[in-house]
Design a protein around this motif. Structure first.
Motif, PDB file in Angstrom:
ATOM      1  N   THR A 146       0.832  -1.199   0.000  1.00  0.00           N
ATOM      2  CA  THR A 146       0.000   0.000   0.000  1.00  0.00           C
ATOM      3  C   THR A 146       0.873   1.258   0.000  1.00  0.00           C
ATOM      4  OG1 THR A 146      -1.736  -1.206   1.173  1.00  0.00           O
ATOM      5  CG2 THR A 146      -1.859   1.201   1.215  1.00  0.00           C
ATOM      6  N   ALA A 147       1.932   1.254   0.804  1.00  0.00           N
ATOM      7  CA  ALA A 147       2.847   2.398   0.845  1.00  0.00           C
ATOM      8  C   ALA A 147       3.549   2.584  -0.500  1.00  0.00           C
ATOM      9  CB  ALA A 147       3.876   2.204   1.960  1.00  0.00           C
ATOM     10  N   LEU A 148       3.978   1.487  -1.107  1.00  0.00           N
ATOM     11  CA  LEU A 148       4.658   1.573  -2.405  1.00  0.00           C
ATOM     12  C   LEU A 148       3.715   2.103  -3.482  1.00  0.00           C
ATOM     13  CD1 LEU A 148       7.327  -0.731  -3.684  1.00  0.00           C
ATOM     14  CD2 LEU A 148       5.507  -0.142  -5.252  1.00  0.00           C
ATOM     15  N   ILE A 149       2.484   1.637  -3.475  1.00  0.00           N
ATOM     16  CA  ILE A 149       1.503   2.123  -4.455  1.00  0.00           C
ATOM     17  C   ILE A 149       1.234   3.608  -4.247  1.00  0.00           C
ATOM     18  CG2 ILE A 149      -0.913   1.932  -5.187  1.00  0.00           C
ATOM     19  CD1 ILE A 149      -0.598  -1.148  -4.597  1.00  0.00           C
ATOM     20  N   ALA A 150       1.159   4.035  -2.984  1.00  0.00           N
ATOM     21  CA  ALA A 150       0.957   5.462  -2.695  1.00  0.00           C
ATOM     22  C   ALA A 150       2.117   6.291  -3.248  1.00  0.00           C
ATOM     23  CB  ALA A 150       0.793   5.685  -1.197  1.00  0.00           C
ATOM     24  N   LEU A 151       3.352   5.799  -3.092  1.00  0.00           N
ATOM     25  CA  LEU A 151       4.513   6.510  -3.645  1.00  0.00           C
ATOM     26  C   LEU A 151       4.448   6.570  -5.162  1.00  0.00           C
ATOM     27  CD1 LEU A 151       7.374   5.066  -1.413  1.00  0.00           C
ATOM     28  CD2 LEU A 151       6.482   7.411  -1.402  1.00  0.00           C
ATOM     29  N   TRP A 152       4.042   5.479  -5.796  1.00  0.00           N
ATOM     30  CA  TRP A 152       3.911   5.445  -7.248  1.00  0.00           C
ATOM     31  C   TRP A 152       2.852   6.441  -7.708  1.00  0.00           C
ATOM     32  CZ3 TRP A 152       0.089   4.080 -10.779  1.00  0.00           C
ATOM     33  CH2 TRP A 152       0.527   3.865 -12.080  1.00  0.00           C
ATOM     34  N   LEU A 153       1.725   6.487  -7.000  1.00  0.00           N
ATOM     35  CA  LEU A 153       0.662   7.434  -7.341  1.00  0.00           C
ATOM     36  C   LEU A 153       1.137   8.878  -7.160  1.00  0.00           C
ATOM     37  CD1 LEU A 153      -2.427   5.628  -5.754  1.00  0.00           C
ATOM     38  CD2 LEU A 153      -1.913   5.894  -8.204  1.00  0.00           C
ATOM     39  N   ASP A 154       1.948   9.112  -6.143  1.00  0.00           N
ATOM     40  CA  ASP A 154       2.513  10.445  -5.934  1.00  0.00           C
ATOM     41  C   ASP A 154       3.430  10.820  -7.097  1.00  0.00           C
ATOM     42  OD1 ASP A 154       3.315  12.847  -4.260  1.00  0.00           O
ATOM     43  OD2 ASP A 154       5.254  11.818  -4.430  1.00  0.00           O
ATOM     44  N   ASP A 155       4.299   9.903  -7.486  1.00  0.00           N
ATOM     45  CA  ASP A 155       5.225  10.178  -8.589  1.00  0.00           C
ATOM     46  C   ASP A 155       4.508  10.421  -9.909  1.00  0.00           C
ATOM     47  OD1 ASP A 155       7.379   9.997  -6.925  1.00  0.00           O
ATOM     48  OD2 ASP A 155       7.990   7.994  -7.573  1.00  0.00           O
ATOM     49  N   HIS A 156       3.332   9.840 -10.078  1.00  0.00           N
ATOM     50  CA  HIS A 156       2.557  10.003 -11.313  1.00  0.00           C
ATOM     51  C   HIS A 156       1.471  11.076 -11.158  1.00  0.00           C
ATOM     52  CE1 HIS A 156       4.624   6.239 -12.113  1.00  0.00           C
ATOM     53  NE2 HIS A 156       4.464   6.536 -13.392  1.00  0.00           N
ATOM     54  N   LEU A 157       1.633  11.910 -10.113  1.00  0.00           N
ATOM     55  CA  LEU A 157       0.779  13.079  -9.868  1.00  0.00           C
ATOM     56  C   LEU A 157      -0.712  12.748  -9.723  1.00  0.00           C
ATOM     57  CD1 LEU A 157       2.521  15.470 -12.408  1.00  0.00           C
ATOM     58  CD2 LEU A 157       3.019  15.173  -9.973  1.00  0.00           C
ATOM     59  N   VAL A 158      -1.009  11.535  -9.273  1.00  0.00           N
ATOM     60  CA  VAL A 158      -2.393  11.136  -9.036  1.00  0.00           C
ATOM     61  C   VAL A 158      -2.783  11.433  -7.590  1.00  0.00           C
ATOM     62  CG1 VAL A 158      -3.996   9.171  -9.003  1.00  0.00           C
ATOM     63  CG2 VAL A 158      -2.258   9.344 -10.795  1.00  0.00           C
ATOM     64  N   LEU A 159      -1.821  11.228  -6.682  1.00  0.00           N
ATOM     65  CA  LEU A 159      -2.055  11.420  -5.254  1.00  0.00           C
ATOM     66  C   LEU A 159      -0.893  12.230  -4.682  1.00  0.00           C
ATOM     67  CD1 LEU A 159      -3.757  10.529  -2.690  1.00  0.00           C
ATOM     68  CD2 LEU A 159      -2.125   8.646  -2.514  1.00  0.00           C
ATOM     69  N   PRO A 160      -0.983  13.569  -4.747  1.00  0.00           N
ATOM     70  CA  PRO A 160       0.142  14.369  -4.251  1.00  0.00           C
ATOM     71  C   PRO A 160       0.316  14.212  -2.733  1.00  0.00           C
ATOM     72  CG  PRO A 160      -1.609  15.769  -5.186  1.00  0.00           C
ATOM     73  CD  PRO A 160      -2.075  14.367  -5.265  1.00  0.00           C
ATOM     74  N   LEU A 161       1.538  13.902  -2.333  1.00  0.00           N
ATOM     75  CA  LEU A 161       1.856  13.702  -0.923  1.00  0.00           C
ATOM     76  C   LEU A 161       2.993  14.635  -0.516  1.00  0.00           C
ATOM     77  CD1 LEU A 161       1.943   9.789  -0.895  1.00  0.00           C
ATOM     78  CD2 LEU A 161       0.095  11.251  -0.057  1.00  0.00           C
ATOM     79  N   PRO A 162       3.011  15.082   0.746  1.00  0.00           N
ATOM     80  CA  PRO A 162       4.143  15.885   1.219  1.00  0.00           C
ATOM     81  C   PRO A 162       5.444  15.073   1.158  1.00  0.00           C
ATOM     82  CG  PRO A 162       2.324  15.910   2.801  1.00  0.00           C
ATOM     83  CD  PRO A 162       1.989  14.900   1.765  1.00  0.00           C
ATOM     84  N   VAL A 163       6.545  15.762   0.948  1.00  0.00           N
ATOM     85  CA  VAL A 163       7.849  15.114   0.807  1.00  0.00           C
ATOM     86  C   VAL A 163       8.185  14.282   2.038  1.00  0.00           C
ATOM     87  CG1 VAL A 163      10.324  15.538   0.553  1.00  0.00           C
ATOM     88  CG2 VAL A 163       8.689  16.878  -0.776  1.00  0.00           C
ATOM     89  N   VAL A 164       7.923  14.804   3.219  1.00  0.00           N
ATOM     90  CA  VAL A 164       8.242  14.065   4.445  1.00  0.00           C
ATOM     91  C   VAL A 164       7.419  12.788   4.531  1.00  0.00           C
ATOM     92  CG1 VAL A 164       8.180  14.143   6.972  1.00  0.00           C
ATOM     93  CG2 VAL A 164       8.996  16.115   5.695  1.00  0.00           C
ATOM     94  N   LEU A 165       6.157  12.840   4.141  1.00  0.00           N
ATOM     95  CA  LEU A 165       5.321  11.636   4.159  1.00  0.00           C
ATOM     96  C   LEU A 165       5.858  10.596   3.183  1.00  0.00           C
ATOM     97  CD1 LEU A 165       2.919  10.032   5.148  1.00  0.00           C
ATOM     98  CD2 LEU A 165       1.505  11.232   3.468  1.00  0.00           C
TER      99      LEU A 165
END
Length: 175
Positions: free
Chosen positions: A114-133
């Motif tokens: 789940t964490a890896l998918i969230a990072l992938w979504l962040d990198d593909h601008l689908v789910l923007p996350l703060p850098v620290v998160l």
């Protein structure tokens, strides 16, 4: 239905790692912030959450099977560990025991995925996350995967020990 979702999450994470190896955890992922002390404190917090989720998965699986289980702190060799007492699990049919024995590692893999998918979504601008998160999620992935590898220390009576004991029908592999 839950197992289908879990398998889909782990499968998606594996697909991401195989197509984009940059998502593989690295030792540098332990450094969350620039301060070593704060990074260690955050690592400790992430590890405690991961450990709690792992043991809670065992406890919930045992409860689902109708078996009494309890959570405690103990030691394995010279390592302090959290543990779920699943002694009464031997009262359940052998095939059902696998659920409780494997629940912790399954939880680790699902959370890491789940964490890896969230990072992938962040990198593909689908789910923007703060850098620290994002850094915390990278640390969480590494902690979870190290936790799964830890379970292969069979001589310390880890989850894999109990899976092997269940498969062989032997209650004490040390003998």
């Amino acid at each position: 239905p839950a197992v289908v979702v879990y398998v889909a999450l782990v499968g998606a994470a594996l697909a991401i790692v195989f197509t984009e190896p940059r998502y593989l955890p690295r030792p540098a992922d332990f450094l969350i912030v620039s301060s070593t002390g704060r990074s260690l404190a955050l690592l400790w917090c992430v590890s405690l959450i991961a450990m709690g989720a792992h043991e809670l998965a065992h406890l919930l699986a045992a409860t689902f099977l109708g078996v009494r289980a309890s959570f405690s702190l103990g030691s394995r060799l010279f390592f302090a560990v959290a543990q779920t007492d699943l002694t009464d699990l031997w009262l359940v049919d052998r095939p059902q025991r696998y659920l409780a024995y494997a629940a912790g590692m399954a939880c680790d893999l699902v959370l890491a995925s789940t964490a890896l998918i969230a990072l992938w979504l962040d990198d593909h601008l689908v789910l923007p996350l703060p850098v620290v998160l994002c850094r915390v999620l990278r640390t969480a992935i590494l902690v979870q995967l190290v936790g799964v590898l830890w379970q292969f220390n069979v001589y310390l009576r880890t989850d894999v020990y109990y899976l092997i004991a269940n498969a062989t029908g032997c209650r004490n592999l040390s003998r």
